[in-house]
Write a protein that holds these residues in place. Structure first.
Motif, PDB file in Angstrom:
ATOM      1  N   LYS A 186     -18.502   5.870  -8.428  1.00 28.08           N
ATOM      2  CA  LYS A 186     -17.214   6.391  -7.772  1.00 28.08           C
ATOM      3  C   LYS A 186     -15.879   6.147  -8.722  1.00 28.08           C
ATOM      4  CE  LYS A 186     -14.909   5.182  -3.317  1.00 28.08           C
ATOM      5  NZ  LYS A 186     -15.010   4.976  -2.178  1.00 28.08           N
ATOM      6  N   ASP A 238     -15.360  11.084  -1.049  1.00 31.18           N
ATOM      7  CA  ASP A 238     -15.477  10.370  -2.582  1.00 31.18           C
ATOM      8  C   ASP A 238     -15.754  11.233  -3.517  1.00 31.18           C
ATOM      9  OD1 ASP A 238     -15.046   7.981  -1.068  1.00 31.18           O
ATOM     10  OD2 ASP A 238     -17.327   7.521  -1.009  1.00 31.18           O
ATOM     11  N   GLY A 281     -11.409   7.496  -4.391  1.00 30.26           N
ATOM     12  CA  GLY A 281     -11.403   7.261  -3.064  1.00 30.26           C
ATOM     13  C   GLY A 281     -10.159   7.937  -2.607  1.00 30.26           C
ATOM     14  N   MET A 282     -10.208   8.240  -1.176  1.00 29.23           N
ATOM     15  CA  MET A 282      -9.020   8.396  -0.574  1.00 29.23           C
ATOM     16  C   MET A 282      -9.341   8.015   0.991  1.00 29.23           C
ATOM     17  SD  MET A 282      -9.700  12.851  -0.418  1.00 29.23           S
ATOM     18  CE  MET A 282     -10.232  12.805  -2.082  1.00 29.23           C
ATOM     19  N   LEU A 283      -7.910   7.920   1.454  1.00 31.87           N
ATOM     20  CA  LEU A 283      -7.837   7.463   2.838  1.00 31.87           C
ATOM     21  C   LEU A 283      -6.759   8.221   3.298  1.00 31.87           C
ATOM     22  CD1 LEU A 283      -8.059   5.022   4.838  1.00 31.87           C
ATOM     23  CD2 LEU A 283      -6.292   3.909   3.904  1.00 31.87           C
ATOM     24  N   ILE A 313      -4.410   8.214  -2.243  1.00 30.31           N
ATOM     25  CA  ILE A 313      -5.783   8.596  -3.113  1.00 30.31           C
ATOM     26  C   ILE A 313      -5.735   7.287  -4.295  1.00 30.31           C
ATOM     27  CG2 ILE A 313      -6.304  10.355  -4.876  1.00 30.31           C
ATOM     28  CD1 ILE A 313      -4.878  12.433  -3.196  1.00 30.31           C
ATOM     29  N   GLY A 314      -6.558   7.016  -4.681  1.00 28.74           N
ATOM     30  CA  GLY A 314      -6.738   6.184  -5.902  1.00 28.74           C
ATOM     31  C   GLY A 314      -7.746   6.626  -6.993  1.00 28.74           C
ATOM     32  N   SER A 346       0.818  -1.322   0.061  1.00 31.24           N
ATOM     33  CA  SER A 346      -0.026   0.059   0.153  1.00 31.24           C
ATOM     34  C   SER A 346       0.968   1.432  -0.020  1.00 31.24           C
ATOM     35  CB  SER A 346      -0.736  -0.028   1.336  1.00 31.24           C
ATOM     36  OG  SER A 346      -1.176   1.333   1.560  1.00 31.24           O
ATOM     37  N   THR A 347       0.537   2.153  -0.781  1.00 37.03           N
ATOM     38  CA  THR A 347       1.350   3.416  -0.903  1.00 37.03           C
ATOM     39  C   THR A 347       1.391   4.219   0.459  1.00 37.03           C
ATOM     40  OG1 THR A 347      -0.474   4.610  -1.931  1.00 37.03           O
ATOM     41  CG2 THR A 347       1.232   3.675  -3.478  1.00 37.03           C
ATOM     42  N   TRP A 357      -8.854  -1.943  -1.874  1.00 38.22           N
ATOM     43  CA  TRP A 357      -8.814  -1.052  -2.957  1.00 38.22           C
ATOM     44  C   TRP A 357      -8.329  -1.630  -3.914  1.00 38.22           C
ATOM     45  CZ3 TRP A 357     -11.671   3.120  -3.912  1.00 38.22           C
ATOM     46  CH2 TRP A 357     -11.486   3.810  -5.303  1.00 38.22           C
ATOM     47  N   GLY A 402      -4.091  -3.029  -1.195  1.00 38.45           N
ATOM     48  CA  GLY A 402      -4.559  -1.447  -1.278  1.00 38.45           C
ATOM     49  C   GLY A 402      -5.588  -1.269  -0.129  1.00 38.45           C
ATOM     50  N   ARG A 403      -5.518  -0.330   0.624  1.00 32.25           N
ATOM     51  CA  ARG A 403      -6.510  -0.148   1.676  1.00 32.25           C
ATOM     52  C   ARG A 403      -7.506   1.087   1.450  1.00 32.25           C
ATOM     53  NH1 ARG A 403      -4.536   1.786   6.394  1.00 32.25           N
ATOM     54  NH2 ARG A 403      -2.576   2.387   5.707  1.00 32.25           N
ATOM     55  N   GLY A 404      -8.634   0.776   1.791  1.00 36.60           N
ATOM     56  CA  GLY A 404      -9.857   1.531   1.584  1.00 36.60           C
ATOM     57  C   GLY A 404     -10.308   2.034   2.854  1.00 36.60           C
ATOM     58  N   GLN A 446      -0.611  -2.312  -6.003  1.00 32.40           N
ATOM     59  CA  GLN A 446      -0.769  -2.526  -4.644  1.00 32.40           C
ATOM     60  C   GLN A 446      -1.063  -3.918  -4.350  1.00 32.40           C
ATOM     61  OE1 GLN A 446      -1.577   1.443  -2.590  1.00 32.40           O
ATOM     62  NE2 GLN A 446      -3.486   0.801  -3.558  1.00 32.40           N
ATOM     63  N   PHE A 496      -1.406   6.503  -5.511  1.00 33.22           N
ATOM     64  CA  PHE A 496      -0.563   7.255  -4.743  1.00 33.22           C
ATOM     65  C   PHE A 496      -0.720   7.965  -3.220  1.00 33.22           C
ATOM     66  CE2 PHE A 496      -1.677  11.838  -5.492  1.00 33.22           C
ATOM     67  CZ  PHE A 496      -2.938  11.595  -6.342  1.00 33.22           C
TER      68      PHE A 496
HETATM   69  C1  BTN Z   1     -11.724   4.567  -0.115  1.00 32.46           C
HETATM   70  O1  BTN Z   1     -12.284   3.433   0.531  1.00 32.46           O
HETATM   71  O2  BTN Z   1     -12.546   4.873  -0.750  1.00 32.46           O
HETATM   72  C2  BTN Z   1     -10.507   4.843  -0.151  1.00 32.46           C
HETATM   73  C3  BTN Z   1      -9.672   4.338  -0.917  1.00 32.46           C
HETATM   74  C4  BTN Z   1      -8.171   4.765  -0.941  1.00 32.46           C
HETATM   75  C5  BTN Z   1      -7.178   4.000  -1.928  1.00 32.46           C
HETATM   76  C6  BTN Z   1      -5.852   4.679  -2.041  1.00 32.46           C
HETATM   77  S1  BTN Z   1      -4.809   3.613  -3.326  1.00 32.46           S
HETATM   78  C7  BTN Z   1      -3.526   4.714  -2.710  1.00 32.46           C
HETATM   79  C8  BTN Z   1      -3.512   4.597  -1.102  1.00 32.46           C
HETATM   80  N1  BTN Z   1      -2.995   3.584  -0.797  1.00 32.46           N
HETATM   81  C9  BTN Z   1      -3.729   2.708  -0.256  1.00 32.46           C
HETATM   82  O3  BTN Z   1      -3.493   1.629   0.343  1.00 32.46           O
HETATM   83  N2  BTN Z   1      -5.174   3.364   0.003  1.00 32.46           N
HETATM   84  C10 BTN Z   1      -4.897   4.518  -0.650  1.00 32.46           C
END
Ligand code: BTN
Length: 252
Positions: free
Chosen positions: A116, A109, A119-121, A138-139, A20-21, A56, A48-50, A45, A66
């Protein structure tokens, strides 16, 4: 095409693959001094985490994945929603240059119509009453032609316009916009940020369906309070306030 570091507005770290970035940048910041607005971008990734502990998903090399970091020590924790607002606006305004019907679905979002696109975390560290570090992940779905995962309503710019894009060019433009909004935030010039955010909201007008712990209801958006609370007014003119994750938008 991968840009040269001379033409990119902020320090850029490009990696092929990471879990995950956000995790990558978090570790880097704990190991060494990292310049503000440094970007870590990955082609893929593995975890990737949401939001809400979701994952994600993105096909390798197709989309923007990123994270960037800021150290907004001037910002009190109770005003942290401003970070969501400026990042959302930067992305929304860049995506506006490719298509119409882009909006910000509270809290952060980015939507195209009812789907969608981004998304951003945002992961904040506090120091006393203020924010010492914020990792913004941000994805953005750019060139992916089809989605296979469990996400309910994804869409990419390719699916909207039928065109393929240079993802690094979009990343550069977004970072310029984030840089500019972040300067504005540093100057505490927040009036236009709040106004623009409100004007950009998904479902800013009219009655729509929502669901909370008591069930489904029809309501319209009244405002988003400075601390990020969404205020809705239902059919019998009762105001209902929600923090993140306390209300669900029922989509068409
Ligand atoms: C969401 O659930 O809407 C948030 C998604 C966020 C995804 C981005 S991808 C780059 C960055 N690294 C991650 O692991 N998550 C965020």
């Amino acid at each position: 095409m991968m840009p040269s570091p001379d033409t990119f507005p902020v320090p850029l770290i490009h990696i092929n693959e990471t879990n995950s970035t956000n995790n990558y940048l978090q570790s880097l910041c704990s190991e060494q001094k990292v310049e503000e607005l440094t970007v870590v971008v990955a082609d893929f990734q593995t975890s990737g985490r949401g939001q809400r502990g979701n994952s994600w998903e993105s096909d390798p090399g197709k989309n923007l994945l990123f994270s960037t970091v800021i150290f907004p020590e001037f910002l009190e924790a109770r005003r942290q929603f401003l970070i969501s607002q400026v990042i959302s606006l930067a992305i929304k305004e860049e995506l506006d240059t490719y298509t119409t019907d882009i909006s910000i679905k509270w809290p952060n979002d980015i939507y195209w119509k009812e789907k969608k696109i981004c998304g951003m975390l945002i992961e904040n560290d506090l120091m006393g009453r203020n924010i010492s570090q914020s990792i913004v992940g941000i994805g953005i779905n750019i060139n992916q032609e089809a989605f296979h995962g469990a996400a309910p309503n994804p869409v990419s710019i390719y699916q909207i316009t039928g065109k393929q894009y240079d993802i690094f060019e979009i990343l550069k433009n977004i970072m310029l916009r984030i840089q500019s909004y972040y300067c504005q935030l540093k100057k505490d010039d927040t009036t236009s940020i709040v106004t623009r955010y409100t004007e950009s909201l998904f479902r800013k007008d009219g009655m729509h369906r929502y669901k909370d712990a008591d069930g489904e209801f029809l309501a319209q958006i009244v405002c988003v309070e400075p601390e990020g609370k969404l205020i809705l007014e239902d059919e019998i003119q009762t105001k209902r306030g929600y923090m993140f994750k306390e209300v669900e938008y029922l989509l068409k």
